[in-house]
Design an enzyme around this catalytic site. Structure first.
Site, PDB file in Angstrom:
ATOM      1  N   ASP A  10      -1.868   1.035   7.382  1.00 19.21           N
ATOM      2  CA  ASP A  10      -1.262   0.852   6.062  1.00 19.21           C
ATOM      3  C   ASP A  10      -0.840  -0.598   5.855  1.00 19.21           C
ATOM      4  OD1 ASP A  10      -1.278   3.672   5.015  1.00 19.21           O
ATOM      5  OD2 ASP A  10      -0.176   3.980   6.873  1.00 19.21           O
ATOM      6  N   ASP A  43       0.884  -1.169   0.000  1.00 18.14           N
ATOM      7  CA  ASP A  43       0.000   0.000   0.000  1.00 18.14           C
ATOM      8  C   ASP A  43       0.920   1.216   0.000  1.00 18.14           C
ATOM      9  OD1 ASP A  43      -2.223   1.716   0.277  1.00 18.14           O
ATOM     10  OD2 ASP A  43      -1.997   1.702   2.452  1.00 18.14           O
ATOM     11  N   GLU A  79      -1.298  -1.588  -4.700  1.00 18.05           N
ATOM     12  CA  GLU A  79      -2.554  -0.850  -4.853  1.00 18.05           C
ATOM     13  C   GLU A  79      -2.348   0.304  -5.821  1.00 18.05           C
ATOM     14  OE1 GLU A  79      -6.099   0.016  -1.882  1.00 18.05           O
ATOM     15  OE2 GLU A  79      -4.254   1.032  -1.302  1.00 18.05           O
TER      16      GLU A  79
END
Length: 155
Positions: free
Chosen positions: A139, A7, A67
């Protein structure tokens, strides 16, 4: 198969590793890479690259999943996020890993069943799918979600 989910973020990049064996998933590790907000942009990107390389060397994943960037109203923030994401893609590619990219909505849908799920729903589902997992932070949770989405979507 070990899957490293990322992420990306300039301030904090989350990472999470899951093992997939048949239809079974298990938690391997998760964490967050934080950069110094007072440091120059280039220095922050180097820190991110170095620490991602360490994670890859320590765990030897077979696949990487990142992502995708979402565009927000602050163009400067979006640009910095894109630069951090580029470092993530580069670190995985440099290690010779196949890299997949997933939109946030697809990650949420793969985990919760709806692309409109909130962070609390995603974290609750992580605890169901990976019993006993201790999350290093939000995260890291998002990164584990990316890894799990890859395990579900990639064949």
């Amino acid at each position: 198969m070990l899957i490293l989910g990322l992420d990306p973020g300039l301030g904090t990049t989350g990472w999470g590793i899951v093992a997939k064996s048949g239809s079974r998933l298990s938690h391997v590790a998760n964490g967050q890479i934080k950069t110094d907000p007072k440091a120059a942009l280039a220095e922050r990107l180097v820190t991110l690259d170095r620490e991602l390389a360490d994670v890859i060397l320590a765990h030897r994943p077979d696949n990487g999943a990142v992502e995708e960037v979402f565009v927000n109203s602050n163009a400067q923030s979006t640009l910095k996020l894109g630069q951090a994401r580029g470092v993530c893609l580069l670190a995985l590619a440099r290690a010779g890993l196949p890299v997949a990219e997933y939109a946030t909505r697809l990650v949420k849908k793969a985990l919760v069943g709806t692309g409109a799920a909130d962070k609390a729903q995603v974290q609750a589902m992580l605890k169901v799918l990976l019993p006993g997992v201790r999350l290093a932070g939000p995260d890291a949770a998002d990164a584990l979600a990316v890894a799990i989405a890859h395990a579900h979507v990639a064949r």
